[in-house]
Write a protein that holds these residues in place. Structure first.
Motif, PDB file in Angstrom:
ATOM      1  N   VAL A  26      29.723 -56.842  -1.635  1.00 28.70           N
ATOM      2  CA  VAL A  26      30.270 -57.664  -3.027  1.00 28.70           C
ATOM      3  C   VAL A  26      29.453 -57.205  -4.166  1.00 28.70           C
ATOM      4  CG1 VAL A  26      29.915 -59.899  -3.716  1.00 28.70           C
ATOM      5  CG2 VAL A  26      30.671 -59.542  -1.509  1.00 28.70           C
ATOM      6  N   ILE A  27      28.226 -56.803  -3.887  1.00 28.56           N
ATOM      7  CA  ILE A  27      27.462 -56.395  -5.193  1.00 28.56           C
ATOM      8  C   ILE A  27      27.819 -54.801  -5.511  1.00 28.56           C
ATOM      9  CG2 ILE A  27      25.030 -55.643  -5.745  1.00 28.56           C
ATOM     10  CD1 ILE A  27      24.134 -57.595  -3.848  1.00 28.56           C
ATOM     11  N   MET A  28      28.312 -54.340  -4.773  1.00 28.94           N
ATOM     12  CA  MET A  28      28.890 -52.903  -5.172  1.00 28.94           C
ATOM     13  C   MET A  28      30.214 -52.828  -5.590  1.00 28.94           C
ATOM     14  SD  MET A  28      27.553 -50.660  -1.592  1.00 28.94           S
ATOM     15  CE  MET A  28      28.783 -49.365  -2.062  1.00 28.94           C
ATOM     16  N   GLN A  29      30.970 -53.954  -5.155  1.00 31.49           N
ATOM     17  CA  GLN A  29      32.393 -54.074  -5.695  1.00 31.49           C
ATOM     18  C   GLN A  29      32.035 -54.681  -7.153  1.00 31.49           C
ATOM     19  OE1 GLN A  29      35.069 -56.462  -3.807  1.00 31.49           O
ATOM     20  NE2 GLN A  29      36.836 -55.130  -4.602  1.00 31.49           N
ATOM     21  N   VAL A  47      31.409 -51.595  -9.358  1.00 33.16           N
ATOM     22  CA  VAL A  47      32.516 -50.863  -9.505  1.00 33.16           C
ATOM     23  C   VAL A  47      33.796 -51.522 -10.324  1.00 33.16           C
ATOM     24  CG1 VAL A  47      34.767 -49.928  -8.413  1.00 33.16           C
ATOM     25  CG2 VAL A  47      32.611 -49.685  -7.305  1.00 33.16           C
ATOM     26  N   LEU A  48      33.736 -52.531 -10.252  1.00 37.92           N
ATOM     27  CA  LEU A  48      34.758 -53.436 -11.081  1.00 37.92           C
ATOM     28  C   LEU A  48      34.522 -53.523 -12.773  1.00 37.92           C
ATOM     29  CD1 LEU A  48      35.895 -56.570  -8.902  1.00 37.92           C
ATOM     30  CD2 LEU A  48      37.278 -54.515  -9.426  1.00 37.92           C
ATOM     31  N   ALA A  49      33.172 -53.544 -12.799  1.00 34.65           N
ATOM     32  CA  ALA A  49      32.449 -53.224 -14.227  1.00 34.65           C
ATOM     33  C   ALA A  49      32.764 -52.072 -14.609  1.00 34.65           C
ATOM     34  CB  ALA A  49      31.031 -53.686 -14.225  1.00 34.65           C
ATOM     35  N   ALA A  90      24.408 -59.099   5.663  1.00 34.18           N
ATOM     36  CA  ALA A  90      23.885 -58.178   4.818  1.00 34.18           C
ATOM     37  C   ALA A  90      24.769 -57.259   4.188  1.00 34.18           C
ATOM     38  CB  ALA A  90      22.584 -57.865   5.126  1.00 34.18           C
ATOM     39  N   ALA A  91      25.273 -56.689   5.127  1.00 36.46           N
ATOM     40  CA  ALA A  91      26.409 -55.518   4.767  1.00 36.46           C
ATOM     41  C   ALA A  91      27.516 -56.306   3.844  1.00 36.46           C
ATOM     42  CB  ALA A  91      26.966 -54.911   5.746  1.00 36.46           C
ATOM     43  N   PHE A  92      27.983 -57.422   4.071  1.00 37.27           N
ATOM     44  CA  PHE A  92      29.084 -58.020   3.318  1.00 37.27           C
ATOM     45  C   PHE A  92      28.430 -58.478   1.797  1.00 37.27           C
ATOM     46  CE2 PHE A  92      30.598 -62.261   1.596  1.00 37.27           C
ATOM     47  CZ  PHE A  92      31.845 -61.712   1.633  1.00 37.27           C
ATOM     48  N   LEU A 140      36.078 -51.074  -1.023  1.00 39.95           N
ATOM     49  CA  LEU A 140      35.141 -51.941  -0.983  1.00 39.95           C
ATOM     50  C   LEU A 140      35.654 -53.247  -0.421  1.00 39.95           C
ATOM     51  CD1 LEU A 140      33.009 -51.075  -3.780  1.00 39.95           C
ATOM     52  CD2 LEU A 140      32.255 -51.024  -1.290  1.00 39.95           C
ATOM     53  N   SER A 141      36.933 -53.796  -0.992  1.00 44.11           N
ATOM     54  CA  SER A 141      37.545 -54.878  -0.569  1.00 44.11           C
ATOM     55  C   SER A 141      37.759 -54.857   1.019  1.00 44.11           C
ATOM     56  CB  SER A 141      38.827 -55.105  -1.255  1.00 44.11           C
ATOM     57  OG  SER A 141      38.635 -55.551  -2.552  1.00 44.11           O
ATOM     58  N   LEU A 142      38.366 -53.702   1.613  1.00 46.54           N
ATOM     59  CA  LEU A 142      38.600 -53.664   2.895  1.00 46.54           C
ATOM     60  C   LEU A 142      37.144 -53.637   3.770  1.00 46.54           C
ATOM     61  CD1 LEU A 142      40.513 -53.201   5.319  1.00 46.54           C
ATOM     62  CD2 LEU A 142      40.252 -50.788   4.809  1.00 46.54           C
ATOM     63  N   ALA A 143      36.239 -53.101   3.242  1.00 42.74           N
ATOM     64  CA  ALA A 143      34.864 -53.192   3.969  1.00 42.74           C
ATOM     65  C   ALA A 143      34.470 -54.666   4.022  1.00 42.74           C
ATOM     66  CB  ALA A 143      33.883 -52.343   3.186  1.00 42.74           C
ATOM     67  N   ARG A 144      34.628 -55.399   2.872  1.00 42.37           N
ATOM     68  CA  ARG A 144      34.200 -56.786   2.748  1.00 42.37           C
ATOM     69  C   ARG A 144      34.884 -57.582   3.822  1.00 42.37           C
ATOM     70  NH1 ARG A 144      34.895 -58.707  -3.227  1.00 42.37           N
ATOM     71  NH2 ARG A 144      34.514 -60.674  -1.998  1.00 42.37           N
ATOM     72  N   LEU A 145      36.133 -57.258   3.929  1.00 41.91           N
ATOM     73  CA  LEU A 145      36.919 -58.036   4.694  1.00 41.91           C
ATOM     74  C   LEU A 145      36.503 -57.794   6.226  1.00 41.91           C
ATOM     75  CD1 LEU A 145      39.188 -59.947   5.756  1.00 41.91           C
ATOM     76  CD2 LEU A 145      40.794 -57.820   5.574  1.00 41.91           C
ATOM     77  N   LEU A 146      36.294 -56.596   6.521  1.00 40.80           N
ATOM     78  CA  LEU A 146      35.719 -56.275   7.965  1.00 40.80           C
ATOM     79  C   LEU A 146      34.280 -56.848   8.287  1.00 40.80           C
ATOM     80  CD1 LEU A 146      37.340 -52.510   8.076  1.00 40.80           C
ATOM     81  CD2 LEU A 146      38.129 -54.478   8.999  1.00 40.80           C
ATOM     82  N   PHE A 147      33.317 -56.574   7.341  1.00 41.60           N
ATOM     83  CA  PHE A 147      32.133 -57.248   7.481  1.00 41.60           C
ATOM     84  C   PHE A 147      32.181 -58.786   7.611  1.00 41.60           C
ATOM     85  CE2 PHE A 147      30.285 -53.411   5.075  1.00 41.60           C
ATOM     86  CZ  PHE A 147      29.997 -52.646   6.164  1.00 41.60           C
ATOM     87  N   PHE A 148      33.048 -59.417   6.884  1.00 39.87           N
ATOM     88  CA  PHE A 148      33.075 -60.997   6.994  1.00 39.87           C
ATOM     89  C   PHE A 148      33.674 -61.337   8.390  1.00 39.87           C
ATOM     90  CE2 PHE A 148      35.362 -64.946   6.385  1.00 39.87           C
ATOM     91  CZ  PHE A 148      34.570 -65.867   6.155  1.00 39.87           C
ATOM     92  N   LEU A 149      34.728 -60.531   8.914  1.00 38.83           N
ATOM     93  CA  LEU A 149      35.295 -60.924  10.107  1.00 38.83           C
ATOM     94  C   LEU A 149      34.270 -60.630  11.091  1.00 38.83           C
ATOM     95  CD1 LEU A 149      38.987 -59.366   9.666  1.00 38.83           C
ATOM     96  CD2 LEU A 149      38.190 -61.952   9.579  1.00 38.83           C
TER      97      LEU A 149
END
Length: 188
Positions: A91-94, A97-99, A85-87, A50-59
């Motif tokens: 973030v919400i999904m991560q 997962v962190l919780a 929106a995907a970013f 999810l961290s990687l996905a966040r980075l890719l969506f942000f970029l």
């Protein structure tokens, strides 16, 4: 002949753990520790993805905004909004997962402490209750309520600071006179 309980598929693991507990509580504790350790691994792997996905969506959103500005392309604005929106969704999904990861770590640690108690290695537990009573307490240090190898270290299965403080209060506060007399009468 007794009535057999209906076991739902989601209850199978818990039921087998309860059945095993009657035979070997240490085995159940180990099995739960393994289960929560595996859950930690799954959560960590998913969090990394999810961290990687966040980075890719942000970029992607940034590149699409730049494209929309430089080329005056309306499609790029729409695509940037979708990437944004995907970013946000990532973030919400991560966060979820962190919780779940934190919950699995707490549960694993609880079962690890239980395993130490079951294997008579409870003196290795981190808290011996040293800070729970002042040195001037009337009897806490005479009867080893706190410290390494103490009663608190042996029986403290609390999981919060407030729980530990409540246990210390129960053990460190003298009983009322009528309770003491009732206990003494029960012993005689």
């Amino acid at each position: 002949r007794g009535v057999q309980p209906i076991v739902m598929p989601s209850d199978e693991t818990e039921t087998s753990e309860r059945e095993s507990a009657r035979l070997d509580p240490a085995a159940v504790t180990r099995a739960r520790w393994v289960r929560f350790s595996a859950e930690i691994g799954r959560c960590e792997a998913l969090s990394a993805r999810l961290s990687l996905a966040r980075l890719l969506f942000f970029l992607a959103a940034g590149a699409l905004v730049a494209t929309a500005i430089t080329e005056h392309a309306s499609w790029a604005w729409v695509a940037a909004a979708i990437a944004s929106a995907a970013f946000v969704a990532a973030v919400i999904m991560q966060q979820r997962v962190l919780a779940a990861l934190e919950d699995a770590r707490v549960r694993r640690d609880i079962h690890e402490r239980n395993a130490w108690r079951l294997s008579s290695k409870w003196q290795q537990l981190p808290s011996g209750g040293e800070a729970l009573w002042p040195q001037s307490h009337a009897y806490a240090w005479d009867i080893d309520l706190g410290g390494v190898g103490s009663l608190v270290q042996r029986i403290d299965v609390t999981h919060t600071v407030l729980g530990e403080l409540a246990l210390a209060d129960w053990l460190g506060r003298p009983a009322p006179t009528e309770v003491i007399r009732a206990r003494q009468a029960a012993v005689q």
